[in-house]
Each structure stands twice: as C-alpha cells, then as structure tokens.
Design a protein around this motif. Structure first.
Motif, PDB file in Angstrom:
ATOM      1  N   ALA A   1       0.834  -1.204   0.000  1.00 24.73           N
ATOM      2  CA  ALA A   1       0.000   0.000   0.000  1.00 24.73           C
ATOM      3  C   ALA A   1       0.869   1.256   0.000  1.00 24.73           C
ATOM      4  O   ALA A   1       0.562   2.242  -0.688  1.00 24.73           O
ATOM      5  N   LYS A   2       1.951   1.230   0.755  1.00 28.64           N
ATOM      6  CA  LYS A   2       2.877   2.368   0.775  1.00 28.64           C
ATOM      7  C   LYS A   2       3.449   2.630  -0.616  1.00 28.64           C
ATOM      8  O   LYS A   2       3.501   3.775  -1.078  1.00 28.64           O
ATOM      9  N   HIS A   3       3.880   1.577  -1.275  1.00 29.04           N
ATOM     10  CA  HIS A   3       4.448   1.737  -2.617  1.00 29.04           C
ATOM     11  C   HIS A   3       3.421   2.352  -3.567  1.00 29.04           C
ATOM     12  O   HIS A   3       3.726   3.299  -4.310  1.00 29.04           O
ATOM     13  N   PHE A   4       2.205   1.809  -3.552  1.00 30.38           N
ATOM     14  CA  PHE A   4       1.179   2.321  -4.463  1.00 30.38           C
ATOM     15  C   PHE A   4       0.821   3.771  -4.136  1.00 30.38           C
ATOM     16  O   PHE A   4       0.604   4.586  -5.036  1.00 30.38           O
ATOM     17  N   ALA A   5       0.760   4.087  -2.854  1.00 26.07           N
ATOM     18  CA  ALA A   5       0.392   5.445  -2.451  1.00 26.07           C
ATOM     19  C   ALA A   5       1.414   6.467  -2.924  1.00 26.07           C
ATOM     20  O   ALA A   5       1.053   7.578  -3.355  1.00 26.07           O
ATOM     21  N   THR A   6       2.688   6.103  -2.873  1.00 22.13           N
ATOM     22  CA  THR A   6       3.729   7.045  -3.302  1.00 22.13           C
ATOM     23  C   THR A   6       3.783   7.202  -4.814  1.00 22.13           C
ATOM     24  O   THR A   6       4.505   8.067  -5.324  1.00 22.13           O
ATOM     25  N   MET A   7       3.019   6.366  -5.530  1.00 17.36           N
ATOM     26  CA  MET A   7       2.949   6.509  -6.989  1.00 17.36           C
ATOM     27  C   MET A   7       1.740   7.336  -7.422  1.00 17.36           C
ATOM     28  O   MET A   7       1.468   7.467  -8.616  1.00 17.36           O
ATOM     29  N   GLY A   8       1.003   7.856  -6.445  1.00 19.60           N
ATOM     30  CA  GLY A   8      -0.100   8.748  -6.764  1.00 19.60           C
ATOM     31  C   GLY A   8      -1.468   8.110  -6.829  1.00 19.60           C
ATOM     32  O   GLY A   8      -2.460   8.801  -7.118  1.00 19.60           O
ATOM     33  N   ALA A   9      -1.562   6.809  -6.572  1.00 18.11           N
ATOM     34  CA  ALA A   9      -2.850   6.127  -6.661  1.00 18.11           C
ATOM     35  C   ALA A   9      -3.727   6.451  -5.456  1.00 18.11           C
ATOM     36  O   ALA A   9      -3.240   6.782  -4.373  1.00 18.11           O
ATOM     37  N   ARG A  10      -5.017   6.352  -5.650  1.00 15.66           N
ATOM     38  CA  ARG A  10      -5.951   6.313  -4.534  1.00 15.66           C
ATOM     39  C   ARG A  10      -5.888   4.891  -3.987  1.00 15.66           C
ATOM     40  O   ARG A  10      -6.212   3.940  -4.692  1.00 15.66           O
ATOM     41  N   VAL A  11      -5.465   4.751  -2.743  1.00 20.70           N
ATOM     42  CA  VAL A  11      -5.258   3.427  -2.167  1.00 20.70           C
ATOM     43  C   VAL A  11      -6.330   3.138  -1.125  1.00 20.70           C
ATOM     44  O   VAL A  11      -6.458   3.867  -0.128  1.00 20.70           O
ATOM     45  N   ILE A  12      -7.106   2.090  -1.378  1.00 22.41           N
ATOM     46  CA  ILE A  12      -8.101   1.615  -0.416  1.00 22.41           C
ATOM     47  C   ILE A  12      -7.441   0.538   0.434  1.00 22.41           C
ATOM     48  O   ILE A  12      -7.131  -0.545  -0.059  1.00 22.41           O
ATOM     49  N   MET A  13      -7.205   0.848   1.696  1.00 20.36           N
ATOM     50  CA  MET A  13      -6.592  -0.108   2.611  1.00 20.36           C
ATOM     51  C   MET A  13      -7.716  -0.893   3.282  1.00 20.36           C
ATOM     52  O   MET A  13      -8.407  -0.393   4.175  1.00 20.36           O
ATOM     53  N   ALA A  14      -7.916  -2.118   2.822  1.00 20.90           N
ATOM     54  CA  ALA A  14      -9.003  -2.959   3.319  1.00 20.90           C
ATOM     55  C   ALA A  14      -8.515  -3.767   4.511  1.00 20.90           C
ATOM     56  O   ALA A  14      -7.628  -4.608   4.374  1.00 20.90           O
ATOM     57  N   CYS A  15      -9.106  -3.513   5.671  1.00 24.60           N
ATOM     58  CA  CYS A  15      -8.651  -4.137   6.913  1.00 24.60           C
ATOM     59  C   CYS A  15      -9.845  -4.660   7.707  1.00 24.60           C
ATOM     60  O   CYS A  15     -10.970  -4.184   7.549  1.00 24.60           O
ATOM     61  N   ARG A  16      -9.572  -5.604   8.578  1.00 23.98           N
ATOM     62  CA  ARG A  16     -10.640  -6.183   9.395  1.00 23.98           C
ATOM     63  C   ARG A  16     -10.966  -5.312  10.605  1.00 23.98           C
ATOM     64  O   ARG A  16     -12.116  -5.215  11.015  1.00 23.98           O
ATOM     65  N   SER A  17      -9.945  -4.693  11.187  1.00 27.27           N
ATOM     66  CA  SER A  17     -10.111  -3.917  12.408  1.00 27.27           C
ATOM     67  C   SER A  17     -10.070  -2.426  12.108  1.00 27.27           C
ATOM     68  O   SER A  17      -9.107  -1.935  11.507  1.00 27.27           O
ATOM     69  N   LYS A  18     -11.067  -1.690  12.560  1.00 28.60           N
ATOM     70  CA  LYS A  18     -11.090  -0.244  12.363  1.00 28.60           C
ATOM     71  C   LYS A  18      -9.956   0.419  13.124  1.00 28.60           C
ATOM     72  O   LYS A  18      -9.294   1.329  12.609  1.00 28.60           O
ATOM     73  N   GLU A  19      -9.702  -0.046  14.335  1.00 29.57           N
ATOM     74  CA  GLU A  19      -8.650   0.552  15.150  1.00 29.57           C
ATOM     75  C   GLU A  19      -7.281   0.353  14.517  1.00 29.57           C
ATOM     76  O   GLU A  19      -6.502   1.310  14.359  1.00 29.57           O
ATOM     77  N   ARG A  20      -6.960  -0.911  14.152  1.00 30.61           N
ATOM     78  CA  ARG A  20      -5.646  -1.183  13.568  1.00 30.61           C
ATOM     79  C   ARG A  20      -5.540  -0.584  12.160  1.00 30.61           C
ATOM     80  O   ARG A  20      -4.468  -0.136  11.749  1.00 30.61           O
ATOM     81  N   GLY A  21      -6.645  -0.593  11.437  1.00 29.42           N
ATOM     82  CA  GLY A  21      -6.623  -0.016  10.100  1.00 29.42           C
ATOM     83  C   GLY A  21      -6.404   1.481  10.126  1.00 29.42           C
ATOM     84  O   GLY A  21      -5.630   2.021   9.325  1.00 29.42           O
ATOM     85  N   SER A  22      -7.059   2.180  11.045  1.00 28.81           N
ATOM     86  CA  SER A  22      -6.876   3.630  11.171  1.00 28.81           C
ATOM     87  C   SER A  22      -5.442   3.961  11.547  1.00 28.81           C
ATOM     88  O   SER A  22      -4.849   4.919  11.024  1.00 28.81           O
ATOM     89  N   ALA A  23      -4.879   3.162  12.448  1.00 30.03           N
ATOM     90  CA  ALA A  23      -3.486   3.375  12.845  1.00 30.03           C
ATOM     91  C   ALA A  23      -2.550   3.177  11.656  1.00 30.03           C
ATOM     92  O   ALA A  23      -1.551   3.895  11.505  1.00 30.03           O
ATOM     93  N   ALA A  24      -2.874   2.206  10.796  1.00 30.62           N
ATOM     94  CA  ALA A  24      -2.038   1.942   9.624  1.00 30.62           C
ATOM     95  C   ALA A  24      -2.106   3.095   8.631  1.00 30.62           C
ATOM     96  O   ALA A  24      -1.095   3.484   8.036  1.00 30.62           O
ATOM     97  N   VAL A  25      -3.308   3.653   8.427  1.00 31.54           N
ATOM     98  CA  VAL A  25      -3.445   4.803   7.523  1.00 31.54           C
ATOM     99  C   VAL A  25      -2.639   5.979   8.055  1.00 31.54           C
ATOM    100  O   VAL A  25      -1.907   6.653   7.298  1.00 31.54           O
ATOM    101  N   ASP A  26      -2.742   6.239   9.348  1.00 36.47           N
ATOM    102  CA  ASP A  26      -1.986   7.344   9.949  1.00 36.47           C
ATOM    103  C   ASP A  26      -0.481   7.115   9.809  1.00 36.47           C
ATOM    104  O   ASP A  26       0.285   8.054   9.499  1.00 36.47           O
ATOM    105  N   ARG A  27      -0.070   5.892  10.025  1.00 35.17           N
ATOM    106  CA  ARG A  27       1.360   5.561   9.922  1.00 35.17           C
ATOM    107  C   ARG A  27       1.845   5.741   8.491  1.00 35.17           C
ATOM    108  O   ARG A  27       2.931   6.295   8.258  1.00 35.17           O
ATOM    109  N   LEU A  28       1.055   5.286   7.524  1.00 31.16           N
ATOM    110  CA  LEU A  28       1.444   5.438   6.116  1.00 31.16           C
ATOM    111  C   LEU A  28       1.587   6.916   5.755  1.00 31.16           C
ATOM    112  O   LEU A  28       2.548   7.313   5.090  1.00 31.16           O
ATOM    113  N   GLN A  29       0.635   7.722   6.194  1.00 33.02           N
ATOM    114  CA  GLN A  29       0.695   9.156   5.893  1.00 33.02           C
ATOM    115  C   GLN A  29       1.920   9.797   6.524  1.00 33.02           C
ATOM    116  O   GLN A  29       2.573  10.650   5.917  1.00 33.02           O
TER     117      GLN A  29
END
Length: 343
Positions: free
Chosen positions: A44-72
């Motif tokens: 997801a990091k690689h795709f995001a840095t190439m300009g794509a809209r990246v949908i990070m599909a995760c099971r947990s809202k808490e862990r998924g939100s943390a991952a989005v924040d970390r990627l940003q």
C-alpha cells in the motif's frame, strides 16, 4: 518448472531481492486487502507514493486507522483510505463490495493479500467454514468476482488494463496428494473444511494451491471475452508478516524456526513481488494472464497443477467456489453467467 526444490528455495531467498517497480498511478485506484500490516501495508505504501488512490481494506477499524496514519506519516501522502472488511464473514465481503461500487468509479488493481494460518486447532467462521478455507480461498475469490464488473468497466471507460493479483506461495509445490476418499468427495472444499484430520501447515499449503487454481480458472473463463483484464498469482517469498500470529511458535519444528530466523526477508522486500505482479511486465502482458509469478518472472506452477488430475480438480474447485459464494450473495452467479464463459 513444475518442481520447486529446497536448494532452489534457499537460493531464491538468499540471492534475489526484486527491484521496486514504479509507475505514475495518478487517478487510478488500488485496493489492498490486509493492508494494515506486513506485505499488504508495504505494498500500500508503494502504491500510495505513486499517486494512486489506495483503499486499505482491513478487518479492524482501530488497527486499520493506525495503519493509515502511519502510512501518511512515513510517506507524506494523503491518498490512502480505510475500508473495513472481514473475510471470515461473507456478509462483510458483500457489504465491502457494495461500498466500493458506490464510492469508486474505477478499480485498477485488486491485491488479494489477506490470509490466515491457523493455530493447532481449526477455527470456524460465522458462516461455518474452517477459517483458512474461507479467508484464503472462498472470501477472497468472492470479492474478486463481485468487483469484476467494476474492473471491466474501468478497462472499457479509461482504456487501461486492470489487474487482479492473488497472493499465493511456493509452498503449493510441496503439498502431498490427498487420499482417495477425500478426492472422491463431491465437494472438496467442504470436505476439507469439515475434516477432523487437520494440520495447520498442510491446510495453508492447500489454500495456496487453490489460489493458483482460482487464478487459472478465472483467466480461462475471462480471457476470450475481456482481454483487458489480467489475473495472476504471485509468490512473495518467505517474508516477515503477521501470518503466524495465531500459532504457537514453540510447536514448530526447530528446522522451520531456524529457516524463518535465517531466511526471512523484510515485509518491504516481499511486497515488491506484489507490486511487480500488479505493474510489471507491461511490454508482455499477454504472458501474465493466469500466470504464476515468482521473482518477477513467470514460472510454471506445480506439476500437480499442470497435470490432468490437477486440471480436473481446478474445475471442481472453481465450480464449488462459485456455488458456495453464490449462496452467500446471488450476484456472484449473475456476474459469472453474464461476464464469464461456461467451460
């Protein structure tokens, strides 16, 4: 190469680190399953840095939100979004597909990365299936079929070549044959899901073979009518991940623990294989249709997958996947009937 030997595995782990394929993905949409950790997160990091809209599909809202924040924070980009999906629940897969159809006017890349490796005892999902069979095989295939119309429309409208990347593994080469009683069962996936003779590693091997089967079967039914869609499977190699999070590591043989300690590459290195399967080989895309990709090249899958017996099982598994997922979501059957050939 229908065989994959131990020495070749060691050589691949030690000798080859794939390059990072880069492309301008501005305006395109990438969906990555299991994107909060490991291979999925790094891809997801690689795709995001190439300009794509990246949908990070995760099971947990808490862990998924943390991952989005970390990627940003790590990349400085703001084009990653969280969507929730639980592959252990067919209703969740159905809802996720509906959200994507409503919110995304295009889907260019679907990375089916989410997977599980069970603990010593089988775990049943809310739908009554053994979790490895449902998560690694049935639910991921269901999602690919539900999003197929959107991806086909993406190809038609934007004149691009969308790809579905199924994350498999080289372990499918090492699967021992099933016993005759199991093979004679009319519903193989159901038989495996219900068996009391359960070994976590063997079940994982089975699921990775079924991933290869699904890839090849979908491609055969899609290619003559919709040549703009590329479906392939990929081996990321032995990479750091949370795959074994539910396993008792002390129960693993010393040989396997040592192998993981000395041979495992980082999640980032492993994710490069996923990115290549999605973006690489554009000059010879025809060769990637239905292909098994390893070390950024097309390799033959196992001898069994290529055999007549394997071909028969592939068609059986395909039909069962369609039947089971259609019971959970009737649109699957409608999509298969409308868009795919009846072989």
């Amino acid at each position: 190469m229908g065989k994959y030997t131990g020495p070749q595995f060691f050589w691949d782990q030690f000798s080859y680190h794939p390059p990072v394929v880069r492309a301008d993905l501005t305006g395109q949409t990438v969906i990555v399953l299991g994107a909060n950790v490991g291979l999925g997160y790094e891809a997801a990091k690689h795709f995001a840095t190439m300009g794509a809209r990246v949908i990070m599909a995760c099971r947990s809202k808490e862990r998924g939100s943390a991952a989005v924040d970390r990627l940003q924070e790590e990349t400085g980009v703001r084009n990653a979004e969280l969507r929730i999906v639980d592959l252990a629940d067919f209703a969740s897969v159905k809802s996720f597909a509906a959200v994507i159809e409503a919110e995304c006017d295009r889907v260019d890349f679907l990375i089916l990365n989410a997977g599980v490796l069970s603990s010593s005892d089988p775990v049943k999902t809310v739908d009554g299936w053994e979790s490895t069979i449902q998560v690694n095989v049935l639910a991921s295939s269901m999602l690919a079929l539900l999003l197929l119309p959107t991806m086909l429309e993406t190809a038609r409208r934007y004149h691009v070549m969308p790809r579905v990347v199924v994350v498999s593994s080289s372990v499918h080469y090492w699967l021992d044959p099933w016993d005759k009683k199991t093979l004679e069962r009319a519903e193989l996936l159901k038989a495996l899901s219900e068996t009391k003779d359960f070994t976590p590693m063997r079940r994982y091997y089975e699921s990775k073979l079924f991933n290869v089967f699904f890839t090849r079967a979908l491609n055969e039914r899609l290619r003559p009518t919709h040549p703009t869609i590329v479906v392939n499977s990929v081996n990321p190699g032995l990479a750091e991940s949370s795959l074994r999070r539910d396993m008792d590591e002390s129960a693993l043989p010393w040989s396997m623990r040592l192998m993981h300690f000395f041979l495992t590459v980082s999640s980032e290195v492993g994710s490069r294989e996923l990115v290549w399967a999605a973006l690489g080989g554009r000059e010879r895309a025809e060769a990637l249709r239905g292909a098994y990709i390893d070390r950024c090249e097309v390799r033959e899958p196992s001898d069994f997958a290529l055999s007549e017996e394997g071909r028969i099982m592939q068609d059986r598994v395909w039909r069962e996947i369609v039947e089971v997922t259609s019971e959970a979501e009737p649109r699957v059957k409608e999509i298969v009937t409308k868009y795919l050939l009846d072989l």
